[in-house]
Motif scaffolding. Structure first.
Motif, short mmCIF file in Angstrom:
data_model
loop_
_atom_site.label_atom_id
_atom_site.label_comp_id
_atom_site.label_asym_id
_atom_site.label_seq_id
_atom_site.Cartn_x
_atom_site.Cartn_y
_atom_site.Cartn_z
N ILE A 42 56.63 83.31 -20.47
CA ILE A 42 55.46 82.57 -19.95
C ILE A 42 54.94 83.26 -18.69
N GLN A 43 55.85 83.62 -17.79
CA GLN A 43 55.46 84.31 -16.56
C GLN A 43 54.77 85.64 -16.88
N ALA A 44 55.29 86.37 -17.85
CA ALA A 44 54.71 87.66 -18.22
C ALA A 44 53.31 87.50 -18.79
N GLN A 45 53.11 86.49 -19.63
CA GLN A 45 51.78 86.25 -20.21
C GLN A 45 50.77 85.93 -19.11
N ILE A 46 51.17 85.07 -18.18
CA ILE A 46 50.26 84.67 -17.10
C ILE A 46 49.97 85.85 -16.18
N SER A 47 51.02 86.55 -15.75
CA SER A 47 50.83 87.66 -14.80
C SER A 47 50.01 88.79 -15.41
N LEU B 181 54.83 91.65 -11.68
CA LEU B 181 55.99 90.96 -11.12
C LEU B 181 57.16 91.94 -11.06
N GLU B 182 57.44 92.44 -9.86
CA GLU B 182 58.50 93.44 -9.70
C GLU B 182 59.80 92.83 -9.20
N GLU B 183 59.81 91.55 -8.90
CA GLU B 183 61.01 90.90 -8.40
C GLU B 183 62.06 90.83 -9.51
N GLU B 184 63.30 90.87 -9.13
CA GLU B 184 64.40 90.83 -10.10
C GLU B 184 64.76 89.40 -10.49
N SER B 185 64.78 88.50 -9.52
CA SER B 185 65.26 87.13 -9.78
C SER B 185 64.15 86.26 -10.34
N ASP B 186 64.56 85.21 -11.04
CA ASP B 186 63.60 84.24 -11.58
C ASP B 186 62.86 83.53 -10.45
N ILE B 187 63.59 83.22 -9.38
CA ILE B 187 62.98 82.54 -8.23
C ILE B 187 61.92 83.44 -7.58
N GLY B 188 62.23 84.72 -7.43
CA GLY B 188 61.28 85.66 -6.84
C GLY B 188 60.02 85.79 -7.68
N LYS B 189 60.19 85.88 -9.00
CA LYS B 189 59.03 85.95 -9.90
C LYS B 189 58.20 84.69 -9.79
N ALA B 190 58.86 83.53 -9.76
CA ALA B 190 58.15 82.25 -9.67
C ALA B 190 57.37 82.15 -8.36
N GLU C 32 52.21 82.12 -5.56
CA GLU C 32 51.31 82.61 -4.51
C GLU C 32 49.98 83.04 -5.10
N ARG C 33 50.05 83.79 -6.21
CA ARG C 33 48.82 84.30 -6.84
C ARG C 33 47.99 83.17 -7.42
N LEU C 34 48.65 82.19 -8.07
CA LEU C 34 47.91 81.08 -8.67
C LEU C 34 47.32 80.15 -7.60
N SER C 35 47.86 80.19 -6.39
CA SER C 35 47.33 79.36 -5.30
C SER C 35 46.09 79.97 -4.66
N GLU C 36 45.86 81.25 -4.90
CA GLU C 36 44.67 81.92 -4.37
C GLU C 36 43.48 81.57 -5.26
N ASP D 97 59.26 72.97 -16.67
CA ASP D 97 59.61 73.03 -15.27
C ASP D 97 58.60 73.96 -14.60
N PHE D 98 57.51 73.39 -14.09
CA PHE D 98 56.43 74.19 -13.50
C PHE D 98 56.92 75.01 -12.32
N GLU D 99 57.85 74.45 -11.55
CA GLU D 99 58.37 75.17 -10.39
C GLU D 99 59.13 76.41 -10.81
N ALA D 100 59.92 76.32 -11.89
CA ALA D 100 60.69 77.47 -12.38
C ALA D 100 59.76 78.58 -12.87
N ILE D 101 58.64 78.21 -13.45
CA ILE D 101 57.67 79.20 -13.93
C ILE D 101 56.89 79.80 -12.76
N GLY D 102 56.54 78.96 -11.80
CA GLY D 102 55.74 79.40 -10.67
C GLY D 102 54.34 78.84 -10.71
N ILE D 103 54.17 77.70 -11.40
CA ILE D 103 52.85 77.07 -11.49
C ILE D 103 52.75 76.02 -10.39
#
Length: 187
Positions: free
Chosen positions: A118-123, A130-139, A144-148, A163-169
């Motif tokens: 899901i993160q890959a499709q959105i990004s 998304l160059e971060e290694e961890s799921d939290i870093g990617k989220a 940040e990007r979706l808030s702009e 879990d919107f928070e886990a995805i980064g929404i």
């Protein structure tokens, strides 16, 4: 004589290559090329879509909800095979045309959600790497990007609570930064 000319020419080429490398290293120019932005909702075909009277009310209700400043999440629930995805894509196209959002993004979730997919499709659609290694870093990066600015996110084929928070929404109920349309089905 020929070898002597080749020797001097190769020496001259070596000096020029070193000179160019030095100029390139000392230059203060910004990169002049960039990755082109992917097409928005225009990418999706409307070939088989017909706005019947029965769908027209849903179409209008979805558009009205998106125009509301206080609405940050909308759901579309119907029996499978009735054209929910096609309807959502048409609403996305209209929202883009009306400039309700700066960016329209669509992602397929599936019955058992894969957060990284899901993160890959959105990004990808946002042109974000998304160059971060961890799921939290990617989220966090995605959030940040979706808030702009304003982004309309269409989540298709949602089978269970996400879990919107886990995805980064980011879900901000006070202002419309990221609007979400969840498409799901009745069993």
């Amino acid at each position: 004589f020929r070898r002597q000319c080749q020797y001097f020419l190769s020496k001259e080429i070596g000096r020029k290559v070193n000179e160019m490398a030095q100029l390139n290293q000392n230059s203060k120019f910004d990169p002049f090329s960039k990755i082109p932005e992917l097409p928005g909702m225009n990418y999706y075909s409307s070939k088989g879509f017909v706005l019947f009277e029965s769908k027209k009310s849903s179409y209008n209700k979805l558009l009205e909800a998106l125009k509301e400043e206080s609405v940050c999440m909308v759901g579309l629930v119907r029996i499978g095979g009735l054209g929910k995805t096609a309807l959502a894509k048409e609403v996305g196209k209209e929202a883009e045309k009306l400039k309700l959002f700066e960016k329209i993004v669509i992602a397929t979730v599936s019955e058992t959600p894969n957060i990284r997919s899901i993160q890959a499709q959105i990004s990808d659609q946002l042109g974000l790497k998304l160059e971060e290694e961890s799921d939290i870093g990617k989220a966090r990066r995605l959030s940040e990007r979706l808030s702009e600015g304003t982004t309309f996110l269409i989540l298709d084929d949602v089978g269970e609570n996400l879990d919107f928070e886990a995805i980064g929404i980011p879900i901000n109920e006070n202002k419309k930064g990221c609007g979400v349309l969840q498409i799901t089905w009745k069993r």
